[in-house]
Write an enzyme that holds these catalytic residues in place. Sequence first.
Site, short mmCIF file in Angstrom:
data_model
loop_
_atom_site.label_atom_id
_atom_site.label_comp_id
_atom_site.label_asym_id
_atom_site.label_seq_id
_atom_site.Cartn_x
_atom_site.Cartn_y
_atom_site.Cartn_z
N TYR A 126 -4.39 -8.59 -2.93
CA TYR A 126 -4.03 -8.74 -4.34
C TYR A 126 -2.90 -9.76 -4.50
O TYR A 126 -2.14 -10.04 -3.57
CB TYR A 126 -3.70 -7.40 -4.98
CG TYR A 126 -2.39 -6.74 -4.63
CD1 TYR A 126 -1.26 -6.89 -5.44
CD2 TYR A 126 -2.29 -5.89 -3.53
CE1 TYR A 126 -0.08 -6.24 -5.15
CE2 TYR A 126 -1.12 -5.23 -3.24
CZ TYR A 126 -0.01 -5.41 -4.06
OH TYR A 126 1.16 -4.76 -3.76
N GLU A 163 0.68 4.34 0.93
CA GLU A 163 0.80 5.17 2.13
C GLU A 163 1.38 4.40 3.31
O GLU A 163 2.19 4.94 4.08
CB GLU A 163 -0.57 5.76 2.49
CG GLU A 163 -1.14 6.68 1.42
CD GLU A 163 -1.85 5.92 0.30
OE1 GLU A 163 -2.23 6.57 -0.68
OE2 GLU A 163 -1.99 4.69 0.40
N GLY A 193 7.07 -0.27 -5.24
CA GLY A 193 7.40 0.39 -3.98
C GLY A 193 8.50 1.43 -4.08
O GLY A 193 8.77 2.14 -3.10
N ALA A 194 9.13 1.55 -5.27
CA ALA A 194 10.24 2.50 -5.39
C ALA A 194 9.75 3.94 -5.24
O ALA A 194 10.41 4.77 -4.61
CB ALA A 194 10.95 2.31 -6.72
N GLY A 195 8.60 4.25 -5.83
CA GLY A 195 8.07 5.60 -5.71
C GLY A 195 7.71 5.95 -4.28
O GLY A 195 7.95 7.08 -3.83
N ASP A 196 7.15 4.98 -3.56
CA ASP A 196 6.83 5.20 -2.15
C ASP A 196 8.11 5.43 -1.35
O ASP A 196 8.16 6.28 -0.46
CB ASP A 196 6.08 4.00 -1.57
CG ASP A 196 4.88 3.60 -2.41
OD1 ASP A 196 4.27 4.49 -3.04
OD2 ASP A 196 4.57 2.40 -2.46
N ASN A 203 0.58 9.27 -8.22
CA ASN A 203 0.29 7.83 -8.30
C ASN A 203 -0.85 7.53 -9.27
O ASN A 203 -1.84 6.88 -8.91
CB ASN A 203 -0.06 7.29 -6.90
CG ASN A 203 1.09 6.51 -6.29
OD1 ASN A 203 1.84 5.85 -6.98
ND2 ASN A 203 1.22 6.60 -4.98
N TYR A 263 -6.20 -7.68 -8.47
CA TYR A 263 -6.68 -6.97 -7.29
C TYR A 263 -8.06 -7.47 -6.88
O TYR A 263 -8.94 -7.68 -7.73
CB TYR A 263 -6.78 -5.47 -7.57
CG TYR A 263 -5.46 -4.76 -7.70
CD1 TYR A 263 -4.73 -4.40 -6.57
CD2 TYR A 263 -4.94 -4.44 -8.95
CE1 TYR A 263 -3.52 -3.75 -6.68
CE2 TYR A 263 -3.73 -3.78 -9.08
CZ TYR A 263 -3.02 -3.44 -7.93
OH TYR A 263 -1.82 -2.79 -8.06
N GLY A 310 0.86 -1.18 0.00
CA GLY A 310 0.00 0.00 0.00
C GLY A 310 0.89 1.22 0.00
O GLY A 310 1.82 1.31 0.81
#
Length: 377
Positions: A98, A44, A295-298, A176, A114, A42
């Site tokens: 997912y 966030e 997850g790289a952007g997060d 996103n 998902y 997720g």
Amino acid sequence: MKATGAVDAVDVVALGESMVTFLPTRPGRLADVPSFDRAIGGAESNLACALAAAGHAVRWVSRVGADGFGDHLLETVGAYGVDVSYVGRDPGRPTGVYFRTAGDRATDAHEVAYYRAGSAASAMSAATVDLAAVRAGRILHLSGITAALSEGCLGLLRELTASAGGGPPVVSFDVNYRAGLWTGSDGAEVLLELARRADIVFVGEDEAELAWGVTGGPSAVRELLPEPEVLVVKQGAAGATAFVSAAARWGLVAQFPAPLKGRYSRRFLPAPVTPAPTPGTFEPAPAVDVVATVGAGDGFAAGFLSGVLRGLPLRQTLRLGHLFAAAALTTPADLAPPPDRDTTDRLTALDAGAWERLRLGPGWTEADAAEEEERTP
């Protein structure tokens, strides 16, 4: 979820859906994989866990089902040191899950299935979350994924990014853009609206082109989004460019405890103000042996916000974002603990030549930690 009352202030509040993720035990099509390992995913909550692991006080606000998967999410996110006491439990809606494929996640040839329609998180709204807990942070981090979940979720994000009211000191927004979550051009228009109401915005150069048709590089994205005080345009493996408005006070967040009674923001000026154009600051990313891009952007957003909270100079803040992203890129899971602070302080302080020669591969965060232990008498 805690009853409404006195709320402890934290560095960052992250609001959004997290799901239980099933990772295949071997590469191949979902139809062919016989078994899966359980994890969480997720945008966030990934950011919340990374920031908590980096030593910041963080709260995750969401809703999960009153089921075993909800228990797993709360236990896992909470184990990172994140405050999960304001996550609601919904007895009538399930926790989202997912499934995804494994070894080919570093390319576009992958499958994701998902099961999130009607999830507990999709029922988030201004009436179902504790707004005092959401606003009790120095930074409130949101993403465009939440806006796509339901009308209630979109209404909540609009309220939290509204120009009036007792909002947090800084609203951080990761665009996103996920085309599959939206109908037609609705998503592009909504995300542009929300981005223009935020203080710090993260957007990929590629997603800006996909969502808004912007070509011409980071400067063209800034022309479309002059309102955010800080705009970070991610440029994939090349690096990232940050634009800071002339009116913004870089490092402001680190100077004040939370919560502030007012916001040092364009939204408290007597009339709408268009920030004076300023040149972007580009910082290259180190070379990375990519295992998976999820997850790289997060991770980048978490690293950048960590630098903001610490009051680091802009270039070091961009480098911190790259390092947190590299931690995610070099692991197969959606969520990767960041490197320790001693390691990031050493690497962000490298001269330009050494930084450009840096190459990071799987296990680099653990290797640095091990080397540090060996040097400790």
